[in-house]
Design a protein around this motif. Structure first.
Motif, PDB file in Angstrom:
ATOM      1  N   ASP A 121      93.185  15.740  34.537  1.00  0.00           N
ATOM      2  CA  ASP A 121      94.283  16.201  33.696  1.00  0.00           C
ATOM      3  C   ASP A 121      94.510  17.680  33.917  1.00  0.00           C
ATOM      4  O   ASP A 121      93.607  18.431  34.295  1.00  0.00           O
ATOM      5  CB  ASP A 121      94.079  15.847  32.222  1.00  0.00           C
ATOM      6  N   GLN A 122      95.754  18.087  33.705  1.00  0.00           N
ATOM      7  CA  GLN A 122      96.181  19.457  33.969  1.00  0.00           C
ATOM      8  C   GLN A 122      96.912  19.992  32.746  1.00  0.00           C
ATOM      9  O   GLN A 122      97.795  19.328  32.198  1.00  0.00           O
ATOM     10  CB  GLN A 122      97.111  19.513  35.177  1.00  0.00           C
ATOM     11  N   SER A 248      98.924  16.813  31.240  1.00  0.00           N
ATOM     12  CA  SER A 248      99.388  15.819  32.199  1.00  0.00           C
ATOM     13  C   SER A 248      98.157  15.167  32.808  1.00  0.00           C
ATOM     14  O   SER A 248      97.342  15.843  33.434  1.00  0.00           O
ATOM     15  CB  SER A 248     100.221  16.488  33.290  1.00  0.00           C
ATOM     16  N   TRP A 249      97.998  13.866  32.598  1.00  0.00           N
ATOM     17  CA  TRP A 249      96.849  13.164  33.157  1.00  0.00           C
ATOM     18  C   TRP A 249      97.346  12.027  34.047  1.00  0.00           C
ATOM     19  O   TRP A 249      98.500  11.619  33.972  1.00  0.00           O
ATOM     20  CB  TRP A 249      95.934  12.636  32.058  1.00  0.00           C
ATOM     21  N   GLN A 250      96.452  11.522  34.862  1.00  0.00           N
ATOM     22  CA  GLN A 250      96.796  10.472  35.804  1.00  0.00           C
ATOM     23  C   GLN A 250      95.710   9.399  35.796  1.00  0.00           C
ATOM     24  O   GLN A 250      94.537   9.691  35.573  1.00  0.00           O
ATOM     25  CB  GLN A 250      96.958  11.010  37.237  1.00  0.00           C
ATOM     26  N   ARG A 282      90.427  20.978  45.757  1.00  0.00           N
ATOM     27  CA  ARG A 282      91.881  20.766  45.692  1.00  0.00           C
ATOM     28  C   ARG A 282      92.327  20.543  44.251  1.00  0.00           C
ATOM     29  O   ARG A 282      93.402  21.006  43.850  1.00  0.00           O
ATOM     30  CB  ARG A 282      92.285  19.594  46.579  1.00  0.00           C
ATOM     31  N   PHE A 283      91.517  19.865  43.465  1.00  0.00           N
ATOM     32  CA  PHE A 283      91.812  19.733  42.035  1.00  0.00           C
ATOM     33  C   PHE A 283      91.862  21.117  41.386  1.00  0.00           C
ATOM     34  O   PHE A 283      92.793  21.438  40.645  1.00  0.00           O
ATOM     35  CB  PHE A 283      90.726  18.898  41.346  1.00  0.00           C
ATOM     36  N   VAL A 288      93.642  21.301  37.966  1.00  0.00           N
ATOM     37  CA  VAL A 288      93.331  19.975  37.432  1.00  0.00           C
ATOM     38  C   VAL A 288      91.836  19.866  37.177  1.00  0.00           C
ATOM     39  O   VAL A 288      91.019  20.246  38.026  1.00  0.00           O
ATOM     40  CB  VAL A 288      93.780  18.876  38.413  1.00  0.00           C
ATOM     41  N   ASP A 289      91.477  19.338  36.019  1.00  0.00           N
ATOM     42  CA  ASP A 289      90.073  19.064  35.687  1.00  0.00           C
ATOM     43  C   ASP A 289      89.804  17.577  35.844  1.00  0.00           C
ATOM     44  O   ASP A 289      90.577  16.753  35.338  1.00  0.00           O
ATOM     45  CB  ASP A 289      89.769  19.479  34.245  1.00  0.00           C
ATOM     46  N   PRO A 290      88.719  17.185  36.522  1.00  0.00           N
ATOM     47  CA  PRO A 290      88.398  15.762  36.642  1.00  0.00           C
ATOM     48  C   PRO A 290      88.143  15.141  35.276  1.00  0.00           C
ATOM     49  O   PRO A 290      87.647  15.799  34.357  1.00  0.00           O
ATOM     50  CB  PRO A 290      87.120  15.754  37.499  1.00  0.00           C
ATOM     51  N   LEU A 291      88.493  13.874  35.138  1.00  0.00           N
ATOM     52  CA  LEU A 291      88.231  13.117  33.918  1.00  0.00           C
ATOM     53  C   LEU A 291      87.118  12.101  34.172  1.00  0.00           C
ATOM     54  O   LEU A 291      86.946  11.647  35.305  1.00  0.00           O
ATOM     55  CB  LEU A 291      89.489  12.362  33.480  1.00  0.00           C
TER      56      LEU A 291
END
Length: 321
Positions: A121-122, A248-250, A282-283, A288-291
């Motif tokens: 998520d960012q 914003s998450w994916q 790259r995150f 972007v932080d890993p979930l």
């Protein structure tokens, strides 16, 4: 259980995992459908994550952008595919609010899809056009109250993460503004840069360079943590909007009915990619932080997001444009 513990040992730290490649799945290229236009954060994340997957799975992995109708066009394409793991969906917050906005979508966004993995998520960035007499969040809120709903806010569509972030600001800060919908983040940012809309809450990846170049004025970020890309900016909570948290998450999904062993294979493959130091960098470069990303944790996260955002949208009466 998805036998994930047994398979996790396969992942290791390297991207080359012959055991997965030698299995009968996948037997042909995998399509990953992104239900938004190219250039936004969901598309960027899809390409970061899928680029190494062919080395892990032993088959090509192709990203297809199928934007429109609040992500339901792309999701419907996956819902109509065979549940064999060769057609996947990569979506963000829009997927969690389909029940509120598209009750007749032809599929159930929760019951018909199995989360393989959340990805990251960012924090979004709150930015105003430099022509506005606004230099911090209190000034923005005062200006919005003075405008009485006439200020314009760019979003990539009703139900998109940018729209949800705006609706949460309305609710918690007691302000109003006019929402202008665009088909993708690049189009929204183009009009914002031209001064045709007043402010945005959107991807740091696109907006941070504009802030540094003086083409936008950054005011705050939307998560409870400060941004890696713009560490001097406060969070909205720090700036006085109590309880504000949005991002914003994916997540990557397969269709319900996909065999358990295929879900496990995909989960392990994605874990392998996300554990790679180059991917983590790259995150970080994208803010972007890993979930947490095993299927069970992903399902809990997505359910919590659905429970948070669906009532907000229903209360606003928001309808797709």
């Amino acid at each position: 259980m998805l036998q994930r513990r047994a398979l996790f040992a396969v992942a290791g730290s390297a991207l080359a995992t012959p055991a997965l490649a030698q299995s009968r799945y996948p037997s042909r290229p995998i399509r990953v459908i992104v239900p938004f236009a190219a250039g936004g954060i969901i598309d960027v994340m899809a390409r970061i994550v899928t680029e190494p997957l062919p080395r892990v799975l032993g088959q090509p992995v192709v990203v297809e952008n199928q934007p429109g109708a609040g992500s339901t066009i792309g999701a419907r394409a996956v819902a109509r595919a065979a549940p064999d793991g060769h057609t996947l969906l990569l979506n963000g917050a829009a997927h969690s609010v389909i029940p509120a906005l598209y009750p007749d979508a032809g599929f159930d966004s929760i019951a018909d899809f199995i989360p393989i993995s959340t990805l990251g998520d960012q924090s979004f960035l709150v930015a105003v056009h430099p022509s506005l007499p606004v230099r911090d969040v209190p000034q923005l809120l005062a200006w919005l109250r003075d405008k009485r709903g006439e200020a314009t806010f760019a979003t990539t569509g009703i139900g998109a993460a940018s729209h949800l972030a705006g609706e949460l600001l309305k609710k918690l800060a007691g302000v109003d503004f006019t929402i202008v919908q665009y088909r993708g983040t690049p189009a929204a940012v183009t009009d914002f840069m031209a001064g045709r809309v007043d402010f945005v809450i959107d991807s740091q990846t696109l907006l941070a360079p504009m802030v540094r170049d003086g083409k936008a004025r950054g005011l705050a970020v939307t998560t409870t943590r400060r941004s890696q890309l713009l560490p001097d900016l406060p969070t909205l909570q720090e700036a006085g909007v109590a309880g504000y948290a949005a991002s914003s998450w994916q997540a990557l999904y397969a269709l319900v009915g996909t065999p358990t062993e295929i879900i496990a294979t995909l989960s392990t493959a994605v874990t392998t990619v996300l554990n790679d130091p180059a991917i983590r960098q790259r995150f970080a470069d994208a803010g972007v932080d890993p979930l947490p990303n095993d299927p069970a944790a992903s399902a809990r996260f997505i359910r919590a997001e659905t429970d948070k955002w669906v009532p907000i949208l229903r209360a606003t009466g928001a309808k797709p444009g």
